[in-house]
Design a protein around this motif. Structure first.
Motif, mmCIF file in Angstrom:
data_model
loop_
_atom_site.group_PDB
_atom_site.id
_atom_site.type_symbol
_atom_site.label_atom_id
_atom_site.label_comp_id
_atom_site.label_asym_id
_atom_site.label_seq_id
_atom_site.Cartn_x
_atom_site.Cartn_y
_atom_site.Cartn_z
ATOM 1 N N PHE A 56 0.762 -1.203 -0.086
ATOM 2 C CA PHE A 56 0.050 -0.092 0.104
ATOM 3 C C PHE A 56 0.818 1.323 0.073
ATOM 4 O O PHE A 56 0.541 2.193 -0.752
ATOM 5 C CB PHE A 56 -0.957 0.129 0.945
ATOM 6 N N LYS A 57 1.877 0.980 0.701
ATOM 7 C CA LYS A 57 2.786 2.368 0.812
ATOM 8 C C LYS A 57 3.433 2.721 -0.509
ATOM 9 O O LYS A 57 3.524 3.898 -0.828
ATOM 10 C CB LYS A 57 3.933 2.071 1.791
ATOM 11 N N VAL A 58 3.806 1.467 -0.999
ATOM 12 C CA VAL A 58 4.635 1.797 -2.442
ATOM 13 C C VAL A 58 3.506 2.264 -3.353
ATOM 14 O O VAL A 58 3.764 3.063 -4.276
ATOM 15 C CB VAL A 58 5.228 0.543 -2.796
ATOM 16 N N LEU A 59 2.433 1.765 -3.470
ATOM 17 C CA LEU A 59 1.261 2.215 -4.557
ATOM 18 C C LEU A 59 0.842 3.565 -4.316
ATOM 19 O O LEU A 59 0.666 4.382 -5.191
ATOM 20 C CB LEU A 59 0.199 1.279 -4.331
ATOM 21 N N ALA A 60 0.881 4.167 -2.943
ATOM 22 C CA ALA A 60 0.405 5.241 -2.634
ATOM 23 C C ALA A 60 1.486 6.317 -2.973
ATOM 24 O O ALA A 60 1.208 7.580 -3.740
ATOM 25 C CB ALA A 60 0.217 5.420 -1.087
ATOM 26 N N GLN A 61 2.878 6.035 -3.083
ATOM 27 C CA GLN A 61 3.765 6.687 -3.403
ATOM 28 C C GLN A 61 3.767 7.119 -4.841
ATOM 29 O O GLN A 61 4.181 7.988 -5.533
ATOM 30 C CB GLN A 61 5.200 6.200 -2.805
ATOM 31 N N GLU A 62 3.457 5.833 -5.678
ATOM 32 C CA GLU A 62 3.509 5.752 -7.110
ATOM 33 C C GLU A 62 2.350 6.472 -7.534
ATOM 34 O O GLU A 62 2.503 7.409 -8.557
ATOM 35 C CB GLU A 62 3.616 4.278 -7.515
ATOM 36 N N TYR A 63 1.029 6.176 -7.310
ATOM 37 C CA TYR A 63 -0.103 6.697 -7.689
ATOM 38 C C TYR A 63 -0.494 8.159 -7.340
ATOM 39 O O TYR A 63 -1.113 8.670 -7.959
ATOM 40 C CB TYR A 63 -1.328 5.804 -7.497
ATOM 41 N N ALA A 94 6.154 -1.356 -12.234
ATOM 42 C CA ALA A 94 7.145 -1.261 -13.542
ATOM 43 C C ALA A 94 8.518 -0.572 -13.093
ATOM 44 O O ALA A 94 9.126 0.058 -13.974
ATOM 45 C CB ALA A 94 6.614 -0.646 -14.706
ATOM 46 N N SER A 95 8.981 -0.952 -11.788
ATOM 47 C CA SER A 95 10.410 -0.131 -11.360
ATOM 48 C C SER A 95 10.550 -1.182 -10.064
ATOM 49 O O SER A 95 9.884 -1.669 -9.408
ATOM 50 C CB SER A 95 9.990 0.860 -11.155
ATOM 51 N N THR A 96 11.788 -1.009 -9.635
ATOM 52 C CA THR A 96 12.390 -1.086 -8.591
ATOM 53 C C THR A 96 13.602 -0.409 -8.077
ATOM 54 O O THR A 96 14.094 0.276 -9.086
ATOM 55 C CB THR A 96 12.484 -2.777 -8.664
ATOM 56 N N PHE A 117 17.618 -0.978 -7.143
ATOM 57 C CA PHE A 117 18.788 -1.897 -6.922
ATOM 58 C C PHE A 117 19.901 -1.146 -6.527
ATOM 59 O O PHE A 117 20.587 -0.355 -7.229
ATOM 60 C CB PHE A 117 18.796 -2.749 -8.212
ATOM 61 N N TYR A 118 20.690 -1.537 -5.531
ATOM 62 C CA TYR A 118 21.687 -0.974 -5.015
ATOM 63 C C TYR A 118 21.836 0.655 -4.922
ATOM 64 O O TYR A 118 22.705 1.465 -5.281
ATOM 65 C CB TYR A 118 23.292 -1.201 -6.043
ATOM 66 N N GLY A 119 20.516 1.058 -4.526
ATOM 67 C CA GLY A 119 20.250 2.325 -4.272
ATOM 68 C C GLY A 119 19.864 3.186 -5.515
ATOM 69 O O GLY A 119 19.409 4.362 -5.658
ATOM 70 N N PHE A 120 20.015 2.430 -6.806
ATOM 71 C CA PHE A 120 19.769 3.042 -7.987
ATOM 72 C C PHE A 120 18.245 2.878 -8.762
ATOM 73 O O PHE A 120 18.015 1.486 -8.333
ATOM 74 C CB PHE A 120 20.586 2.657 -9.025
ATOM 75 N N PRO A 121 17.472 3.582 -9.311
ATOM 76 C CA PRO A 121 16.175 3.263 -9.879
ATOM 77 C C PRO A 121 16.301 2.500 -11.265
ATOM 78 O O PRO A 121 17.037 2.824 -12.191
ATOM 79 C CB PRO A 121 15.726 4.556 -10.167
ATOM 80 N N PHE A 122 15.350 1.383 -11.349
ATOM 81 C CA PHE A 122 15.496 0.592 -12.397
ATOM 82 C C PHE A 122 14.211 0.408 -12.845
ATOM 83 O O PHE A 122 13.102 0.113 -12.065
ATOM 84 C CB PHE A 122 16.158 -0.862 -12.269
ATOM 85 N N GLN A 123 13.922 0.445 -14.304
ATOM 86 C CA GLN A 123 12.635 0.137 -15.010
ATOM 87 C C GLN A 123 12.523 -1.443 -14.961
ATOM 88 O O GLN A 123 13.404 -2.113 -15.210
ATOM 89 C CB GLN A 123 12.356 0.848 -16.355
ATOM 90 N N THR A 140 22.647 -9.717 -19.071
ATOM 91 C CA THR A 140 22.412 -8.619 -18.402
ATOM 92 C C THR A 140 20.831 -8.333 -17.757
ATOM 93 O O THR A 140 20.596 -7.859 -16.918
ATOM 94 C CB THR A 140 22.868 -7.258 -19.046
ATOM 95 N N GLY A 141 19.950 -8.720 -18.403
ATOM 96 C CA GLY A 141 18.550 -8.773 -18.166
ATOM 97 C C GLY A 141 18.270 -7.303 -18.091
ATOM 98 O O GLY A 141 18.259 -6.495 -19.062
ATOM 99 N N SER A 142 17.711 -6.809 -16.885
ATOM 100 C CA SER A 142 17.320 -5.408 -16.795
ATOM 101 C C SER A 142 18.576 -4.435 -16.773
ATOM 102 O O SER A 142 18.427 -3.449 -16.886
ATOM 103 C CB SER A 142 16.417 -5.082 -15.375
#
Length: 280
Positions: A27-34, A76-78, A80-86, A121-123
């Motif tokens: 819920f916290k993540v979605l509220a931040q996102e939306y 559609a994001s996460t 990783f190591y403090g950096f944003p990734f799509q 490499t993937g993402s």
């Protein structure tokens, strides 16, 4: 409906599917996102009336979560190591143990100018993070999936780093095109027999091409990459792998048979043998 009332509804709908800590985080993540709220702003906006568009966004996410779809694919994001990734379902969701692998390489090569190849490499999590952490490095990344490479290229762009991406099936590669100081890979390593241990959110949504190998040839990628690496590594160059915890002894033996004389096995934060560093 207010944000607070929707939160109550959201929790109730997910309590049969997830532990409390997880659905609270969702819920916290979605509220931040939306709603574009910082985490601390969410309780300050509990009386906010959700409009129809906002409610639809939350409802769709709720439905997808009830189907065990990973939250990272929903937004559609996460990180990783403090950096944003799509992210997209074309790529694996980066794991915390892979951050430890990146940290190992960073520790060994910080303040140096080195050449790095990331295979599979993937993402782009490993390649892009190393390019951020080691600004003097020249980073190249390979993947067989065109869709994955598009995501990786977008992540390099959004993180403002230069990574050379190449579409290639490493199993069909006869020799690497140049030499490197670092070759790193987190290849497919989950055996079919281990599928019973895999949670539904991984098994049903993450790309099997990047996850699974046949039981009878579980180290196929490690063997191929090691054979290529022993020819392509610079003097004092290092090969790094993330590995299957159940096949650590076999993987160490494989690397030594191929000609790597110095092989170091390292446990992850959970105490499982998950990383290898090899030199020849």
């Amino acid at each position: 409906m207010t944000l607070k009332a929707y939160r109550t509804h959201f929790y109730k709908e997910l309590e049969a599917f997830y532990p409390q800590e997880e659905y609270e985080t969702f819920f916290k993540v979605l509220a931040q996102e939306y709603l574009k709220l910082a985490a601390y702003e969410i309780p300050l906006n509990f009386q906010l009336e959700l409009d129809e568009a906002q409610r639809n966004l939350f409802d769709k996410a709720l439905s997808r979560l009830q189907q065990n779809e990973p939250l990272q694919y929903i937004v559609a994001s996460t990180e990783f190591y403090g950096f944003p990734f799509q992210l997209s379902p074309a790529v694996l969701i980066p794991r915390p143990e892979t951050e430890e692998l990146v940290d190992w390489i960073y520790t060994d090569f910080k303040n140096t100018s080195c050449t790095i190849l990331d295979i599979g490499t993937g993402s782009g999590a490993i390649a892009v993070s190393l390019a951020k952490l080691l600004p003097e490095a020249k980073v190249t990344a390979i993947d067989v999936s065109e869709d994955a490479l598009k995501i990786a290229e977008a992540n390099a762009s959004s993180n403002a780093v230069n990574v050379q991406f190449i579409k290639q099936d490493i199993l069909d590669c006869q020799a690497l095109d140049r030499s490197y100081d670092v070759i790193v890979s987190n290849p497919p390593y989950v055996r079919d027999l281990e599928k019973v241990e895999i949670k539904a959110n991984v098994l049903n949504y993450e790309p099997h091409l990047a996850l699974f190998v046949e039981d009878q040839n579980a180290l196929i990628f490690y063997k191929k990459i090691a054979e290529l690496a022993i020819q392509a590594l610079q003097p004092n160059g290092i090969l790094y792998f993330e590995i299957n915890q159940y096949l650590s002894v076999e993987t160490v033996g494989l690397l030594k048979n191929i000609g790597f004389s110095q092989v170091e096995l390292r446990d992850d934060f959970a105490g499982k043998p998950r990383m290898i560093k090899a030199q020849h």
